[in-house]
Design an enzyme around this catalytic site. Structure first.
Site, PDB file in Angstrom:
ATOM      1  N   VAL A  75     -89.836  49.015  61.513  1.00 59.90           N
ATOM      2  CA  VAL A  75     -89.270  49.969  62.463  1.00 59.90           C
ATOM      3  C   VAL A  75     -90.073  49.782  63.743  1.00 59.90           C
ATOM      4  O   VAL A  75     -91.276  50.027  63.770  1.00 59.90           O
ATOM      5  CB  VAL A  75     -89.364  51.413  61.942  1.00 59.90           C
ATOM      6  CG1 VAL A  75     -88.837  52.390  62.985  1.00 59.90           C
ATOM      7  CG2 VAL A  75     -88.583  51.551  60.641  1.00 59.90           C
ATOM      8  N   SER A  76     -89.415  49.299  64.775  1.00 57.78           N
ATOM      9  CA  SER A  76     -90.113  48.865  65.989  1.00 57.78           C
ATOM     10  C   SER A  76     -90.869  50.013  66.643  1.00 57.78           C
ATOM     11  O   SER A  76     -90.585  51.198  66.423  1.00 57.78           O
ATOM     12  CB  SER A  76     -89.115  48.272  66.981  1.00 57.78           C
ATOM     13  OG  SER A  76     -88.432  47.175  66.420  1.00 57.78           O
TER      14      SER A  76
END
Length: 413
Positions: A75-76
């Site tokens: 999850v950036s």
């Protein structure tokens, strides 16, 4: 994991406040709809294995899958997500409300943000090549109340929904090339936002489609886990000394022994003779150097080094994780670490080794001065299909990929 709701809400609010402040620090203004989406979507529901404080770190990606030591899904970091969503919204006339969006690389969180941005009349499809990733994204989206996002397990190098056009395609994995399927699936004047490696350096480019061509509207420095499947491209490294490597992302052929011999020779240092304030942004300088080195007929490579090699004085790069370098007859030259003066200002420099070191270092600092005197111009990227004749390309530095011909030009802000 049990969640302290009040604590989670406070951390969530603080994260978005930090993102807004960081945007302002960079001279950017966060669009109100992007801020609203960030405040609406609870990030911790998409990072269930992370502690709450990690879920709401503005500057931290959360790795959700590894193979060995390599992160293959994450999850950036929120700051990067916010900037890419801003790029997308800025590039699409009228914003994202009501748009049809395809996300390539699925973690769930970004898809939920996009669902907020397109609103009830829009549509979001998210695709990933890994069934484990899409199953996880589906579960997280459902838990967060976004069960109308379409989740697809497929290799997005090929059309996801043949015949369907999207107003926005946003890629959240590091790409080496632009798949023809992406351009084909974009509506006319649609936007592709993609973290694309050019000259070994990754930028998030917002590209507008016109016919079979794309042209950039903005770009941001970034980093992502690499693309898998048919669009994957293996980065090669060449060792030139203990702890010192050349990153060969564009399939360059390099005699690493010969470069190592040059590096072993005494160092020549040259300085641009400038005095720049601490907040000077140098993000575009390295791409400028890459194009100038290439246009001059020298070989461009990216220098990387372990901290031990830097501490030992083997190399002194501007950034040990990736610094532009040139190989020419009789010299190996790279952008060096900054030189700070007593007034808290800095100068730009170049280090060179070999018989031609003085000429090479002087040439590189001259290229740095040219960038500064031109007003620190920003890169503009044009993407045309492979096979496009040279005469049909815009003026600029050409970089050929598997499916595309990229042309980099520069424009003064």
């Amino acid at each position: 994991m049990s969640v302290d709701t009040a604590s989670g809400e406070d951390l969530h609010a603080a994260m978005v406040d930090q993102l807004v402040a960081d945007h302002a620090e960079k001279g950017l203004v966060m669009r109100p709809e992007v801020e609203a989406a960030l405040r609406s979507v609870p990030r911790h529901l998409f990072t269930p294995d992370a502690v709450l404080t990690e879920a709401y770190r503005a500057d931290q990606a959360v790795v959700t899958k590894r193979i060995g030591d390599e992160a293959v899904s994450s999850v950036s970091a929120p700051w990067l997500i916010a900037e890419m969503l801003g790029q997308a919204a800025d590039a699409i006339d009228g914003g994202l409300a009501g748009r049809h969006v395809l996300e390539i690389g699925s973690g769930g969180y970004n898809a939920a943000l996009l669902r907020e941005l397109v609103g009830p009349s829009g549509l979001v499809t998210t695709v990933d090549i890994d069934r484990e990733v899409t199953d996880r994204a589906t579960a997280c989206l459902t838990a967060a109340g976004y069960d109308d996002v379409v989740v697809v397990c497929a290799d997005a190098e090929q059309p996801v929904n043949p015949g369907r056009r999207y107003d926005l395609i946003i890629v959240t994995v590091g790409a080496w090339d632009i798949s023809p399927a992406w351009t084909a699936q974009l509506a006319e004047n649609g936007t592709l936002v993609v973290p694309l490696r050019t000259f070994g350096m990754t930028r998030s480019w917002a590209l507008r489609r016109t016919g079979n061509q794309l042209a950039s509207r903005s770009q941001r420095l970034c980093g992502f886990v690499s693309m898998q499947g048919a669009g994957a491209h293996q980065v090669r490294y060449a060792d030139i000394a203990d702890g010192v490597h050349l990153r060969l992302d564009e399939d360059q052929q390099v005699n690493r022994h010969a470069v190592g011999v040059l590096l072993a020779q005494p160092q020549t240092q040259a300085w641009a003779g400038v005095s720049l304030p601490p907040r000077t942004v140098l993000a575009d300088l390295d791409l400028w150097l890459a194009t100038r080195i290439t246009d001059a007929g020298q070989q461009f490579v990216v220098l990387t080094a372990q901290q031990e090699a830097v501490d030992a004085g083997v190399v002194a790069p501007a950034w040990r994780f990736g610094t532009p370098a040139a190989i020419d007859d009789g010299a190996f030259c790279y952008r060096s670490a900054l030189r700070w003066n007593d007034n808290d200002m800095f100068d730009l420099g170049a280090c060179a080794h070999g018989a031609g070191a003085a000429v090479a270092a002087g040439r590189m600092v001259g290229q740095m001065r040219a960038w500064l005197y031109a007003g620190s111009p920003s890169p503009v990227l044009h993407v045309l299909p492979a096979g496009t004749p040279d005469g049909d390309l815009p003026a600029g530095t050409v970089l050929d990929k598997r499916h595309s011909r990229l042309v980099l030009t520069f424009t003064t802000p």
